[in-house]
Design a protein around this motif. Sequence first.
Motif, short mmCIF file in Angstrom:
data_model
loop_
_atom_site.label_atom_id
_atom_site.label_comp_id
_atom_site.label_asym_id
_atom_site.label_seq_id
_atom_site.Cartn_x
_atom_site.Cartn_y
_atom_site.Cartn_z
N MET A 14 35.67 46.27 40.89
CA MET A 14 36.11 45.68 39.64
C MET A 14 35.24 45.54 38.58
O MET A 14 35.22 45.65 37.14
CB MET A 14 36.75 44.37 39.95
N PHE A 35 37.36 49.02 37.27
CA PHE A 35 38.20 47.89 36.04
C PHE A 35 37.06 47.84 35.02
O PHE A 35 37.50 47.56 33.79
CB PHE A 35 38.38 46.61 36.61
N ILE A 42 35.66 38.40 36.91
CA ILE A 42 35.80 38.75 38.21
C ILE A 42 36.05 37.44 39.13
O ILE A 42 36.79 37.23 40.10
CB ILE A 42 34.75 39.64 39.03
N GLN A 101 44.73 44.07 35.13
CA GLN A 101 44.22 42.88 35.72
C GLN A 101 45.33 42.08 36.46
O GLN A 101 45.47 41.60 37.56
CB GLN A 101 43.48 42.12 34.92
#
Length: 224
Positions: A14, A35, A42, A101
């Motif tokens: 991420m 990501f 996170i 997300q």
Amino acid sequence: MHSVAFDQMLPVFMHHPRQKAVQTQTSLIHFSGGFGISSNRIGLLLILNGIFGMFVQFIIFPPVAKRFGVLTCMKTCTVLFPVIYIVFPFTSLIESDQKQQIIGLLLIACKCCMTVFAFPCNAILLTNSSASAGTLGTLNGVATSVAEIGRTIGPTMGGLMFNVGVEAGLIVLPWWVMAAIALAAALPVLWMEDRPTPTELAPQSQEHANAVEDCEVGASRRRQ
């Protein structure tokens, strides 16, 4: 092992930068982006996932396991683990940060739910498979030792595969390796059968013994 590897790679994936627009994909699986979100973001996503996990553990798991049975829940989890691992890396291709997300969090929550179900189901099945209290200690010892080996190898293997995948432009590599391991682990579970435990068989055996004794007493009385 695959579950621990997933948890170890998740924040790394991420935080890993997104794939640049100038990079071209030679195939559907040839990409290396993550990501690209901050550590604070996170942490927030993982907190939400943890809260959801507690809700599943205390509210959802008991009635579902009672309704469908421990073995059925375990089989369902083992089948869904590889599916989640195969699909998850493709979330990095979603252009919208918000959609990315949200979908990523949903998949993480699904994996969390499977983990919450799988671990207690595994412990219950292990306990039920023991023929006596004496062998239960041995089974638990062996199971704990094997689990610790998996917890040691999983993160190491996951990190190594992640580096190899990024360098090769195949970010799907570590996730699909985990999917293969999870699939291999699912095969013996799918062959398992739900049989009565020794504790459940004890009353039946006692009833059978009582019935035989009653028949013998009745026969002896008739002979007299």
